[in-house]
Every structure is written in C-alpha cells, then in structure tokens.
Design an enzyme around this catalytic site. Structure first.
Site, short mmCIF file in Angstrom:
data_model
loop_
_atom_site.label_atom_id
_atom_site.label_comp_id
_atom_site.label_asym_id
_atom_site.label_seq_id
_atom_site.Cartn_x
_atom_site.Cartn_y
_atom_site.Cartn_z
N GLY A 142 -5.89 -33.35 3.70
CA GLY A 142 -4.58 -33.95 3.69
C GLY A 142 -3.66 -33.25 2.70
N CYS A 143 -2.39 -33.60 2.75
CA CYS A 143 -1.41 -32.92 1.92
C CYS A 143 -1.56 -33.29 0.45
CB CYS A 143 -0.01 -33.21 2.43
SG CYS A 143 0.35 -34.95 2.72
#
Lengths: 347, 347, 347, 347
Positions: free
Chosen positions: A149-150
C-alpha cells in the site's frame, strides 16, 4: 515485448499504469478490463492518453484472455483479486496485485480488518510482498506479488534502517502521515469533492486504518529476533492536493545514537528508488511527483532521544503503479528502472 | 467606542484585525502605521475593505498619535514592539502585541532563539501571556498582552487537560503540526510562491522552530509541581492552502486512562472559543476558517497507551488577530465574544 | 424577529443561508427541511455551525410548519419549488426561491431548457426577479421572489450600464465566465472530485448552459425599446477553487465611447453591493469572498471599439444566499445591508 | 549525442528543459549558467533532478564554453539573449531562444512594448519564429529560433484554421486566456504568493499585454493577402494553479460556416502535437500537463455566427521548453517527437 493485462483499469492506479507503460520499451498492454465501461475506449475516459492506446477499449474480465498475458496487474478494490486468482495462477500467468488482497499473511487478521473472510487463503503463502528494498530476491521468482500500500511503502522505507539495527524502541513507533486525495480513488462521493476538501486539512481513520496491520507486519518482519514487537500509532491525514504522501515518523532511540545520516545513506546506497537527502533537508512531496522515487531525511531535534524521519513518495507511483512496474521489471529480468527513469514533475 | 491603533498594518494579521474590527460595535480604528506604505489608503492595498475604512491611510508610526489610542495592536515582525513599548507604556496605552517580543519570560532564552538581545527586558515581567483559557483573570487588568503564536495556541489548548491533570509523561510529548501559507506572512519570497508550494507538502524547521520554547514554557506553566518537565518534539509542516493550523498531538498515558472525552468536555465546558467534538470526530481546519474557534478531538487508537489529540484553529484568527481581539474584549470589559461571533466560512 | 424556513438545507446555498442568518439581528431560522437527513442536527452535517443552531435538525417538508414562517427560502434543485409553491402562496407566506423555477417568464422557454413542463405556470406572472439593482421597487411588495442565478447576477450587473444606455451592439455580446466548484453543488460525483478538478481548468456547457436564457431575458429587459435584441455567447468555465465567479464581458461599442468609468460609477453610486473599481483595476474574486459585494471594472483595450467589463461575485453569496437575504431585507423593510455588512475574507 | 547549453537555468523554463532533456536519448546538457547561483549544483536547487545531472553546477555565462555546444537554449528574461547573440552566432552555435528577444520582427514595435531599444536589430531578420505548425520548413535550417510565447502558442494554434481559410472577420478577434502561476516565473514577489493567488481568479494586463503584438503578428502572417488585418482583444487571467494555459477564442463567421470540426481535424491531421478533440468536447488543461500536446475543440453555440475555439497547452512545455526541444529536434534531424512522447500526467 511482453503482453500485459490490467484488471480494473478505470481508477487512478489503472490510468497511472497506462501512463507509465506507454513509454516502457518492453511491455504492450493487450487487455484492460472494466465491467462498467465495457466497450469504451480508454482514451475517452482518460484524454491524456489520446495518441497512445488508441486501439484499446475496456472489456469484461475474461480469464482466458487474461491467461494469454505474460503479466496481469490488478488495480481493483479488495476482494476482486482473491476471486480471480486461482484461475490465473492455474494458467501460469504472473500477477502483480495492487490491491490489499494478499498483503496480510494472516487470513484471520485480513478478515478482521477487511470485514469479510479471505476469499483465497490457500494462495496467501505463495504471495511475495512486493517491497523490493526488502524482498528483491524473492520477487524475481514469484508468480504472485502483493504490491504494498501507499502509506505502508512510505512508512516502512522510513523506519527500516532504525528497526533492522534495533536502534529504537519498537513498541512506541508513531507514523503521522498525509496523503493527497487520489489515494481515495476515483469514486463518486461527497466527501472528496473539491468543494469539501480544498483549503482544508484533517486527520481520518485515527481509530484504525487498514494499512496499520500491513505496516506492523512489515516492520516486525525486519526486526531482529528477540527485541520485542513493533507497535505503531498511525494517524493518516488528507491533504488538499492530488498526489503525494508525506510520512513523518517518530521513534525513541534506545541508547546513544549512531550517525543516523550515515546509517540511512548506507542502507539505501544501492537502491535506485530510495534517495536519502543531505542532513538538514526536508523532503517535499513535489520532488517525487509522477516519479517512482522515495526521498527520505532523518534528524534528531535538539539532540534529544526522539528521532524524526520524513519520507515522501507519489502515492500513485512508488505507492502503487510505479512500484508494480518495478516488481514486474524484476520478475521479467528487465533493468529495474526501465520505464521509471523520468525525473519528477517540478514545478 | 474605544480608539484603536495598529502598528504594522500591511501584513496578514493587520488586514485580519481590520476585517474583524470592521464589524466590532465598540472599536474604531483611528491609526494604522506602515513606513513603506505611508499615505496609501488601506483600501488600496486590501480591496476587500473597500466600503469600510475609506478614510484610513497608512502613516509613519508616531508615539504621540498612538498614545491617544485606548488600545494599540502590534502586528509587526519581532523586535519592533520591544523598541516602541516603553514610550507607549509611559503614555498609559494598553497594548496587545501579536509579535513574539514579550512571549518568552526568560530574556536569555528569547535572545538564543531570536538571535539578538532582548530590547526591553524590563517590561517582560509585566507582560501577560494572552491565552484566555489559562490566564483570563490576569488579562483583565494587564496593560501589556503578549498574544500567543499560532502553533502555540493550537498545541497548548490540545495538551492542557492532559498536563493539568498529570495524565501523561510530560517528557515525551510530540506535536506534529501543519499550517497554511499565510503563517509565513506577506513577504516577497520565492519559497512561498504558489508555484513552489501548491500541490506539495513538506516539514520545515524540524531542527528547532521559534515556537518550541514558547510552547514548552506554556506547557510547563500548567504542569503540577513535582511531576517533571514538559519536553516537546515539534515538527511543523507547510500546507498547500492559505489559512488553518492542524496540530496532531501524541502523548503517552501514565497509567489507566480516565474518560478522556469527558475530561476534555469538562475542561472546556465554559470556554466560548474551544469546542470539543464528539468522540470519534476528526476536526477539519475549514470548520474554523475565518472564526476564532479552536475545535478539538481526542482519541486513543487501539486502546493502547498513546493518546492522540487533534486541534484546529485559523492561524490568522484564534492564532493571531481574533485572539488579540478576544484579549482586548476582556481588557475593556466587553463581552468576550463581541465581534467574534460569526460562524466559520464553509465551504 | 421574523421566523424563517429553509427548504432543502443540505446543500451549499443552504449552509450559506445558515451562516449569514446566524448573525442577522432580525431573523430566526425555525425550520429547515431535508427528506434524506430527517432528524439529523444541522451542526452534525455542518460543523462550522456548532454553537449556532444547536437545537435545529432537518425535518421532512411540511406545508403547515412552513406556513407558520414569515419567509421561506427554497435552496432546492429545480422542480421542487414549483411543486410546493401554490400551497405556500395560499398560506400567505413570502418566498425567496433560490432555484431556477420562477426565473424564466416564458413557461415554454423554461420547459425547453429544463427538459420538462413547468409545474406551476400560473404563478410565473406574479414572481419578481430578485435583482435589486434593477427591480428594487418591485421586490418590496412581492410575495414570491425568483432569486437570480450566479452567472446571471455577475453578467447582468456587468452589462447593465452599457445596455441601458444603448452604447453597444446588443447582438454580439460575449460573456466568458468562470466559477468555483461550489456552483456545482454538494452532490456525489466523480466529475467534481478534487482529484479531477484541482490543478486544471476547462470550459463546459458551451453548447448551451441553462443560465443563457435567463441572462438574455434580463439583458433584454433593460434594453431601450427599438434598438434590437440582446444576443449572448456565453461560455462558462470551471475554476480549481471553491467560491467565486469572474465574468469577463465583451461588447462592441456602437459609436464614440462616452466616459465608461464615469458611466459605471454613476450607475452604481447608490448601490450598497456594487463597487466600481478605479480605472485600470482588475477585480479579484477573493476581494468578494464570503461577502455580498459585486466588484466591477471596465476598460477599453488599445482604445479600440471592444469594451471589456470584469465583474466578480461570490457565487454562494451575491450569487445566491446573500442576494436572497438582501431581497428579504427589502421585503420586510429592514436595512438592505442588514446581516450582510462584513468585509470579504482576505487572504 | 549533441551537447547542449542552457543560459539562465534557475527559472521554471530552465528546470523544465532539464526535466525533458534528462530522458532525451540524443542530448547531453554540458553547461548551464546563472550568475546568482554560480557553483551551486542544479540538484540542490531542483531536488526532483537528484540522480540526474549530479555533476552539473551553475556557472557564469562564458561565450567560449557556450560556443562549444551544438545548441544553446536561452531561458532568460528579455534583453539577455539580445546581448549575447552576436557572439554565439559568430561561433556557429545554433540557438533556441525561449525569451521574447527575437519574436517581434519590427524592432520599433519591440521597443514600444518592451520599453527599451532592441539590442540586436541586425539579427532579427535571420531569426525564425519557432512555431513548427507554421514554420517547420524554415526551422530545419535556422541558426536562430525565436521560440513562441505561451499565450501566443495556444492562441495561434486555435485561430489558424479559421484565418488561413478566411472564414472569420479578422478585425474582431477575441482571446480570453488563463494561465497558471508558473507563467509568472520563479521570482520573489508578493503578488504570486500562494496566500495571494490561491482560491482566487482575476484578469490582468487588459490594457495591453506584451504577447499581444506577437500574437497579432502571427495571425497576420497566416491571413491570406487582401482580406484585412487581424486585430485582437486579448485578456489574460491568472489561475490558482501551477501549470496550464486555456485560451477561449471568439470570432465572427463571415458567411455560412463550413464544417468546422472537419476543418480543424484536417488542418492538424499530421501534426504530432496538436490534437483536435471530438465535437462537443471541452479540453482540460490537465489533459496536457507535463506534455507537449496542444488539445483543441471548436464549436458554434446555438448555431449563431460566433465560433468558439478552446485550446489548451502546458505553458512550460508546449508553451516554452517542450516546444524549444521540438524545434531542436527539427533542427538536428531527430524525430520531432523524440524525448517528448510521454503522456500527460493525470490525475
């Protein structure tokens, strides 16, 4: 040239994959799927792509067509990749999943945070967590990559040198992070209207964001045995801008600090996409906009025992589609930076 | 009607004073000074004020003219108020100083952080730190008010209930704060061009921001005797927007937590400008834009021992000019909310 | 104190009415309706209003309750006011309709542009178009006010002096206008996400925007008899910001120009909410943000025969809710500027 | 590989040249000049370039070093290129001048608009106006290219098909244009602070912008003989965003309109950097952000005789540095799109 498929191409990670792959010398996008936009040319939805992909239109996902691809990217909400994965694995396709479906190695934990049972627990074990700075050796041979994920990417890259070397108390980690609105996706909503979020700033999800278990899992994975468990207080915030993540990380030094600047520079000396800034710097999110770089600075205010790390990425690039392509490059033996070398857009 | 003067009226706190005082029923602005803009009508510089103040022009600061005012606001860079203060005090004028000149009670400490000797140490002792939520009783009779800084206001209001009640370890406080660009003032610079700071986010001043000693002084002032010293890691950030401060505060609970929500609600029950949001809320800076409110939420993620407080203000209003007027209202016996009652501008 | 009702209070014109009425000394909002948010406190939806309206919650529209109000504002999509109007008129309530329902005096024309038959043609004739600068004398006694649209307000006020005096060719008028995103309302959509409209600018509706017939009707209404028909090319644009309309108007002078600056200054000398800027000025939308002012500048580039007028308003204030209150003030004999006197928010 | 020099590399067109040339396969930047930043590494000023140009530092302009380059770009304020040009021409270097120094073919006219005598009138005649869509054949052999301004590029490309075919009255052209703030350059100023220009919109320079004579010269150059002179009303506006120009153009059709859509599509069918959108489209500036494309749409509202053209470019790319590289590609016989093929950044 390899053939690529994209499942769920109407969102921001989809168009970012297309933007980056448009100039990748070894990849041709053969199929892109969307049930809602079936038959619509991609250049109609994304006018920036006119002149590229003029023949490409969205189609309904079809395992046989996807099965003819060398690599398939999932740019879908969670749940979709779990449902389709067995069919694709069976056909021998290699998959880079940008969704959260295979990031968490504990199916129970996944179920707790995502609110439903994991749809494909039997494949979790074979999935490789696609953070090249940690798992490069495993990525090369993997068939299924769970792309980070970011927030997890920015946070883990920021904490790694401290945790790998057992320099801080792992039970008191804090990640104060902020993201542009593109992280919320391309979904009709009131909450993310420009009229609602421009000229404003707020925290959200402080009671528990889905990226928390992913980050803690990643931090624990690099912690030496026997030094305790990583525990993180994670507060994400929403920035009035489109792209960019800034993570400000706090940790308590265990003893006398080593030379933190040297520690970071050495850890990332050979990483093509992690750039440790000179001492005294503050990374700006715009310095990585549209690029796959993570820029990091580390400092120790007032020479007290709290170390502060600042880590920035473009959430759609190193935080999603760029990292997915970096993984693909490793998987297919291409130069790791292929198609990802352009500097960030500034101003 | 009282007569007000404003020294240094060409900046953002100056125009904010004018905006607020334009509808204050008890105050008339009689004089506004600026050496650089001498003779220029204020409505020429600030077109939003056309129709108000049509007779008012900037003049060179003159102690005699200022001496005829009932109250004088300093909206100047640091150093200016120190130089003029003795003359004004002598004339019996009451002063609300929005600059940093009299906030720090230790002249040595001031000199260290501001890079030059304090210009008027003999008056520091008589200055009252103008945070009404702490010092209301002293403000009423003060002749000289040192109006708090923007970050210090948001941060202190957020930490107060925890520190006053000795609920957290004061030596491990963290304030991760973010401000709109108006906090940097109305000065020609490259660094604050829209082209430089729009669509981007960064930390700054992590090595030591001038608001740090002010905040630590304020936190120590409310800490019960004998429980240690407050020590803060303070990292400010720059938001791509004009107005607003968001402080995300972290502290480690000493023992079993009390009911934090009740604690905050009770502490601020009678405060007209502090609003504790319901449990589970996240305050948005836009909810206080143009208003004198501070909105606060408190939570305890995962029920662990780190408490998180979020506190928002408009840096030009509660963080500067609005708070200055709130102080003035108290000093002159007006209703504390006079001229400050309009709701925030949303959207 | 008069009692006010608001029908459809969950949108941006609704919250703007509440913001402005919160400090209006003669009005109390007694009822606010929304079917979707029935029972929800207004301060839950709009946190800027906490401390005001703490007792007010949305209710289902009820003609009897609305009938007890002195004035009812419609802040609804088109169609709603038409359906409820007969019942309210019958009860003697005075109505200020912010929607488009009664602006067009030709029911056929309304049907053509709004895509359905007019629902209440019998009341069109009694509706007064609520542009005080043209119709002040009719507003005082009206029972039903059709409050002008945002683009129409900025455009008409800009063109009026030229057309009233037959100085330009009315058949070649051009209005190049731009609006902030709040003009699109508080509706879930992809098109108005910050991620879609920030950092970008575009025209829209160039083939025909619904405000075109309203503007042409208004321009023709002030044109002297026998000098032709006003015909407008109207191209609206979407600005990456929340509030503000800027209309840049072009017209061809018929003969030798008079003193345009004097013409505009005289026309608006007694208008409390139209401010003609000095020659050579360019009005900024921020100079009217949150205020009911319209600021106008006029010029004649290169002394050629094209005159350019620039006119700015806040689309939610003078372009909607502020103008609605201005109409209400006139209707009830209050000072026309009551509750509308605060300067614009700058910066 | 050819060797390139950049004079005046600290501004936005400088960093944009560096960004684009970083991935150009045939060009190496050998020298970059700045008197103010002598000795400073370019990556210190522009952190997005770290990892590229790590050896490159600003140096004082030296005709001999520049004389060793194959091509020199001037990214300077007006006046600088005029002073250095004779020395460079003598040395046989080919020059692409991004400044306004050689755009106007009439030295008197240049002097009138730029407020001082032209410094090098003897070279004006040999300069080629670098708009490839008009002058491609001349560019290939030119030694000195005067690269068009940003507004002139968007405006001329929008008007060309109408004027070349004598379809509109050339004496009544209107260009209503808007630019992001990067057009104002990287100069310390109050006027372009984020606090001043965010959330606001205004016209400027309506009395006469320096791009007006350049545009009129270009429009007249394509007008068939004997059909009159092009005369333009040009009103630029400032957008609250960094990059992008949007020109909305108005012209009066002379007679029955031809098929405007077909006209535009045919005119630009072979142009790699002009994209005519389908009928009914509205180009967004973000659809060209960071790219060298110009996207155009044409329409005829209400089928009346006013034609509206909308034309968008990125002011720093097709409006400056991208177009400069396009010219260089033509001059050196490279593929015209080399280094300029990446799609625009969206979102």
């Amino acid at each position: 040239m390899i053939k690529a498929g994209i499942v769920g191409g109407t969102g921001y990670t989809g168009v970012e994959l297309l933007r980056l792959l448009a100039v990748h010398p070894k990849v041709k996008v053969d199929v892109i799927t969307s049930r809602a936009e079936e038959g619509v040319p991609v250049t109609q939805l994304f006018t920036n792509l006119r002149g590229h992909y003029d023949e490409l239109a969205f189609s309904v996902p079809d395992p046989d067509r996807l099965g003819e691809c060398d690599v398939v990217f999932f740019a879908t909400p969670h749940g979709v990749a779990q449902a389709m994965m067995p069919e694709l694995m069976k056909r021998g396709v290699r998959v880079v999943d940008l969704s959260a479906d295979f990031r968490i190695r504990d199916a129970e934990l996944w179920a707790k945070w995502y609110g439903k049972p994991h749809g494909c627990p039997e494949l979790i074990g074979s999935a490789v967590y696609g953070l090249p700075e940690v798992n490069r050796h495993l990525i090369a041979d993997a068939q299924l990559i769970a792309c980070p994920g970011c927030y997890p990417t920015a946070t883990q890259l920021g904490f790694l040198p401290l945790l790998e070397n057992n320099l801080v108390d792992p039970s008191r980690l804090i990640a104060n992070a902020a993201s542009g609105t593109s992280g919320a996706g391309r979904q009709a909503s009131i909450d993310n209207l420009l009229s609602e979020v421009a000229d404003s700033f707020k925290a959200y999800g402080s009671a528990g964001h889905r990226h928390l278990p992913e980050i803690e899992q990643g931090l624990n994975a690099v912690l030496p045995k026997g030094v305790g468990r990583a525990q993180l207080t994670f507060v994400p915030h929403l920035l009035p801008m489109v792209r960019g993540i800034h993570a400000t990380l706090y940790a308590t030094l265990r003893g006398d600090a080593c030379d933190l600047q040297a520690l970071y520079e050495e850890r990332y000396a050979n990483e093509p996409f992690v750039d440790v800034l000179p001492a005294g710097s503050h990374p700006q999110t715009r310095s990585v906009k549209s690029s796959n770089m993570c820029r990091i600075a580390v400092c120790r205010p007032q020479q007290r025992d709290t170390v502060v790390v600042m880590s920035v990425i473009d959430n759609l690039t190193k935080g999603a589609s760029g990292q997915a392509i970096q993984n693909m490059n490793i998987m297919f033996g291409f130069d790791e930076t292929m198609g990802l070398a352009a500097p960030a857009l500034l101003p």
